[in-house]
Design a protein around this motif. Structure first.
Motif, mmCIF file in Angstrom:
data_model
loop_
_atom_site.group_PDB
_atom_site.id
_atom_site.type_symbol
_atom_site.label_atom_id
_atom_site.label_comp_id
_atom_site.label_asym_id
_atom_site.label_seq_id
_atom_site.Cartn_x
_atom_site.Cartn_y
_atom_site.Cartn_z
ATOM 1 N N SER A 1 -5.988 -8.640 92.806
ATOM 2 C CA SER A 1 -5.591 -9.098 94.141
ATOM 3 C C SER A 1 -6.559 -10.316 94.724
ATOM 4 O O SER A 1 -6.247 -11.176 95.703
ATOM 5 N N ALA A 2 -7.615 -10.368 94.212
ATOM 6 C CA ALA A 2 -8.545 -11.264 94.718
ATOM 7 C C ALA A 2 -7.772 -12.721 94.355
ATOM 8 O O ALA A 2 -8.637 -13.745 94.684
ATOM 9 N N TRP A 3 -6.958 -12.815 93.667
ATOM 10 C CA TRP A 3 -6.256 -14.240 93.481
ATOM 11 C C TRP A 3 -6.060 -15.185 94.780
ATOM 12 O O TRP A 3 -6.042 -16.345 94.518
ATOM 13 N N ILE A 4 -5.781 -14.385 95.782
ATOM 14 C CA ILE A 4 -5.675 -15.192 97.035
ATOM 15 C C ILE A 4 -6.716 -15.800 97.268
ATOM 16 O O ILE A 4 -6.766 -17.076 97.611
ATOM 17 N N GLU A 5 -8.077 -15.200 97.292
ATOM 18 C CA GLU A 5 -9.227 -15.728 97.722
ATOM 19 C C GLU A 5 -9.587 -16.813 96.758
ATOM 20 O O GLU A 5 -10.179 -18.053 96.830
ATOM 21 N N LYS A 6 -9.172 -16.685 95.277
ATOM 22 C CA LYS A 6 -9.473 -17.889 94.404
ATOM 23 C C LYS A 6 -8.346 -19.124 94.601
ATOM 24 O O LYS A 6 -9.274 -20.205 94.540
ATOM 25 N N ALA A 7 -7.246 -18.765 94.881
ATOM 26 C CA ALA A 7 -6.737 -19.996 95.230
ATOM 27 C C ALA A 7 -7.129 -20.707 96.547
ATOM 28 O O ALA A 7 -7.033 -22.069 96.223
ATOM 29 N N ALA A 8 -7.467 -20.034 97.316
ATOM 30 C CA ALA A 8 -7.949 -20.748 98.728
ATOM 31 C C ALA A 8 -9.377 -21.383 98.116
ATOM 32 O O ALA A 8 -9.539 -22.465 98.695
ATOM 33 N N LYS A 9 -10.045 -20.760 97.493
ATOM 34 C CA LYS A 9 -11.439 -21.453 96.975
ATOM 35 C C LYS A 9 -11.089 -22.573 96.274
ATOM 36 O O LYS A 9 -11.616 -23.831 96.459
ATOM 37 N N LEU A 10 -10.065 -22.699 95.424
ATOM 38 C CA LEU A 10 -9.632 -23.905 94.389
ATOM 39 C C LEU A 10 -9.170 -24.938 95.531
ATOM 40 O O LEU A 10 -9.716 -26.202 95.298
ATOM 41 N N ARG A 11 -8.251 -24.634 96.495
ATOM 42 C CA ARG A 11 -8.032 -25.641 97.388
ATOM 43 C C ARG A 11 -9.158 -26.303 98.361
ATOM 44 O O ARG A 11 -9.050 -27.406 98.536
ATOM 45 N N GLN A 12 -10.070 -25.500 98.305
ATOM 46 C CA GLN A 12 -11.456 -25.934 99.331
ATOM 47 C C GLN A 12 -12.292 -26.854 98.390
ATOM 48 O O GLN A 12 -12.664 -27.906 98.889
ATOM 49 N N LYS B 1 -17.618 -29.444 94.446
ATOM 50 C CA LYS B 1 -16.489 -30.359 94.365
ATOM 51 C C LYS B 1 -15.886 -30.624 92.988
ATOM 52 O O LYS B 1 -16.589 -30.308 91.894
ATOM 53 N N VAL B 2 -14.841 -30.573 93.099
ATOM 54 C CA VAL B 2 -13.979 -30.703 91.655
ATOM 55 C C VAL B 2 -12.970 -31.883 91.848
ATOM 56 O O VAL B 2 -12.140 -31.880 92.747
ATOM 57 N N LEU B 3 -12.909 -32.644 90.856
ATOM 58 C CA LEU B 3 -11.937 -34.051 90.806
ATOM 59 C C LEU B 3 -11.100 -33.754 89.769
ATOM 60 O O LEU B 3 -11.295 -33.371 88.575
ATOM 61 N N LEU B 4 -9.537 -33.666 89.990
ATOM 62 C CA LEU B 4 -8.679 -33.728 88.869
ATOM 63 C C LEU B 4 -8.289 -34.882 88.632
ATOM 64 O O LEU B 4 -8.078 -35.861 89.715
ATOM 65 N N THR B 5 -7.681 -35.457 87.571
ATOM 66 C CA THR B 5 -7.290 -36.708 86.905
ATOM 67 C C THR B 5 -6.299 -36.864 86.130
ATOM 68 O O THR B 5 -5.947 -35.781 85.251
ATOM 69 N N ASP B 6 -5.250 -37.858 86.289
ATOM 70 C CA ASP B 6 -4.396 -38.061 85.349
ATOM 71 C C ASP B 6 -4.057 -39.297 85.217
ATOM 72 O O ASP B 6 -3.900 -40.070 86.236
ATOM 73 N N PRO C 1 -0.049 -31.433 84.213
ATOM 74 C CA PRO C 1 0.217 -30.878 85.328
ATOM 75 C C PRO C 1 -0.217 -29.394 85.341
ATOM 76 O O PRO C 1 0.217 -28.524 86.176
ATOM 77 N N THR C 2 -1.458 -29.088 85.035
ATOM 78 C CA THR C 2 -1.843 -27.770 84.814
ATOM 79 C C THR C 2 -3.017 -27.645 85.542
ATOM 80 O O THR C 2 -4.062 -28.661 85.897
ATOM 81 N N LEU C 3 -3.485 -26.445 86.146
ATOM 82 C CA LEU C 3 -4.665 -26.070 86.679
ATOM 83 C C LEU C 3 -5.623 -24.984 86.157
ATOM 84 O O LEU C 3 -6.938 -24.902 86.774
ATOM 85 N N TYR C 4 -5.438 -24.317 85.030
ATOM 86 C CA TYR C 4 -6.099 -23.211 84.569
ATOM 87 C C TYR C 4 -7.320 -23.833 83.931
ATOM 88 O O TYR C 4 -8.320 -22.797 84.123
ATOM 89 N N GLN C 5 -7.721 -24.977 83.705
ATOM 90 C CA GLN C 5 -8.744 -25.479 83.289
ATOM 91 C C GLN C 5 -9.761 -25.332 84.216
ATOM 92 O O GLN C 5 -11.254 -25.463 83.759
ATOM 93 N N VAL C 6 -9.778 -25.378 85.663
ATOM 94 C CA VAL C 6 -10.483 -25.363 86.217
ATOM 95 C C VAL C 6 -10.832 -23.965 87.444
ATOM 96 O O VAL C 6 -11.445 -24.148 88.359
ATOM 97 N N LEU C 7 -10.021 -23.082 86.977
ATOM 98 C CA LEU C 7 -10.064 -21.813 87.425
ATOM 99 C C LEU C 7 -11.402 -20.963 87.548
ATOM 100 O O LEU C 7 -11.627 -20.286 88.431
ATOM 101 N N SER C 8 -12.091 -21.220 86.492
ATOM 102 C CA SER C 8 -13.662 -20.591 86.506
ATOM 103 C C SER C 8 -14.498 -21.605 87.079
ATOM 104 O O SER C 8 -15.490 -21.285 87.826
ATOM 105 N N GLY C 9 -14.236 -22.873 86.603
ATOM 106 C CA GLY C 9 -15.246 -23.943 87.200
ATOM 107 C C GLY C 9 -15.362 -24.325 88.733
ATOM 108 O O GLY C 9 -16.414 -24.412 89.423
ATOM 109 N N CYS C 10 -14.245 -23.790 89.466
ATOM 110 C CA CYS C 10 -14.112 -23.942 90.932
ATOM 111 C C CYS C 10 -14.994 -22.879 91.717
ATOM 112 O O CYS C 10 -15.374 -22.919 92.836
ATOM 113 N N GLU C 11 -15.606 -22.041 90.765
ATOM 114 C CA GLU C 11 -16.380 -20.905 91.450
ATOM 115 C C GLU C 11 -17.997 -21.317 91.355
ATOM 116 O O GLU C 11 -18.881 -20.686 91.735
#
Length: 273
Positions: free
Chosen positions: A130-141, A86-91, A72-82
């Protein structure tokens, strides 16, 4: 007979996860003291620093990053999303995939506020918090889908989700040792996920050392393969990976909070031969 025993062991592990509670698991492991961003010796900042280094050294690149056993975690792709477009999450568990979908559809629908994680990784990257908002948008993208996976199958996920050559990078955190009945099954699972990775692609693996169980919810005690550093290195080699770096973190006493018996955490950066 050995194959039947393996099947039974894998089935027993799957049964252990039927009561898994994402909200409780997140509370146990992803809040202070284990996720204290003011402490240099807290385990979550250590993991984030390992991943940040690995993704910014310049050799991990390509088009597709696949996270194996996201939980249920997202932390592991917070650097990789930059780094990856394309990122796939799986479980394996639908409850975890549902938890993840909650964040992508509506931040208020998930069980943990990931904002401090996003802010911390922004700081690691030399950006203002404060750039976290941009990072969240990038992750969703860049996260294109959240799909099922079963690391005990020779083909752990649908080939429809992957390019023919395979993914460019795999990341996997606390998955394989937590779903395998023994060391042999852990090693086989490493080989199975390797089939999803292109030749020359990277594996970033985080896992528990010396852990025999953890709680996946109130009263949900899940057995774990207790690993040591030598076993991790040997399993990687046997499964067709060349180890680039192994880092080890020892859990301080005040982070041994009774939800598991883990003594340490390893980070391995490896390349598929």
């Amino acid at each position: 007979m050995e194959e039947k025993g393996t099947e039974n062991g894998v089935a027993a592990m799957a049964a252990c996860y039927q009561g898994f509670d994402p909200a409780a698991y997140l509370q146990y492991n992803y809040t202070p003291p284990r996720a204290d961003f003011e402490r240099k010796d807290s385990v979550v900042p250590w993991k984030l620093a390992c991943l940040h280094r690995a993704f910014t050294e310049g050799d991990v690149n390509g088009e597709l990053l696949v996270d194996i056993g996201s939980g249920p975690t997202l932390y592991q792709v917070l650097s990789g999303c930059e780094v990856f477009n394309k990122v796939l999450l799986t479980d394996f568990l639908e409850v975890n995939r549902r938890e993840l979908r909650g964040w992508f559809q509506d931040e208020g629908a998930c069980s943990l506020d990931w904002t401090p994680y996003l802010q911390h990784v922004c700081q690691l990257e030399g950006r203002r918090p404060s750039a976290w908002i941009e990072k969240a948008a990038k992750l969703r993208q860049v996260v294109k889908d959240i799909v099922p996976v079963d690391v005990h199958l020779p083909q752990p996920m649908s080939l429809d989700d992957l390019p023919s050559a395979g993914a460019d990078c795999l990341v996997s955190c606390f998955c394989l040792e937590s779903v395998s009945p023994d060391l042999a099954a852990f090693t086989r699972a490493l080989g199975h996920i390797g089939r999803l990775l292109r030749a020359g692609g990277h594996l970033l693996l985080i896992g528990a050392l010396g852990e025999s169980y953890y709680f996946g919810g109130p009263g949900v005690k899940i057995p774990v393969v207790p690993l040591n550093e030598a076993q991790v290195c040997a399993s990687l080699k046997e499964s067709g990976y060349a180890l680039i770096r192994l880092e080890v973190y020892t859990l301080p006493q005040d982070m041994r909070v009774g939800v598991d018996d883990v003594s340490g955490v390893f980070f391995a950066k490896a390349i598929k031969e």
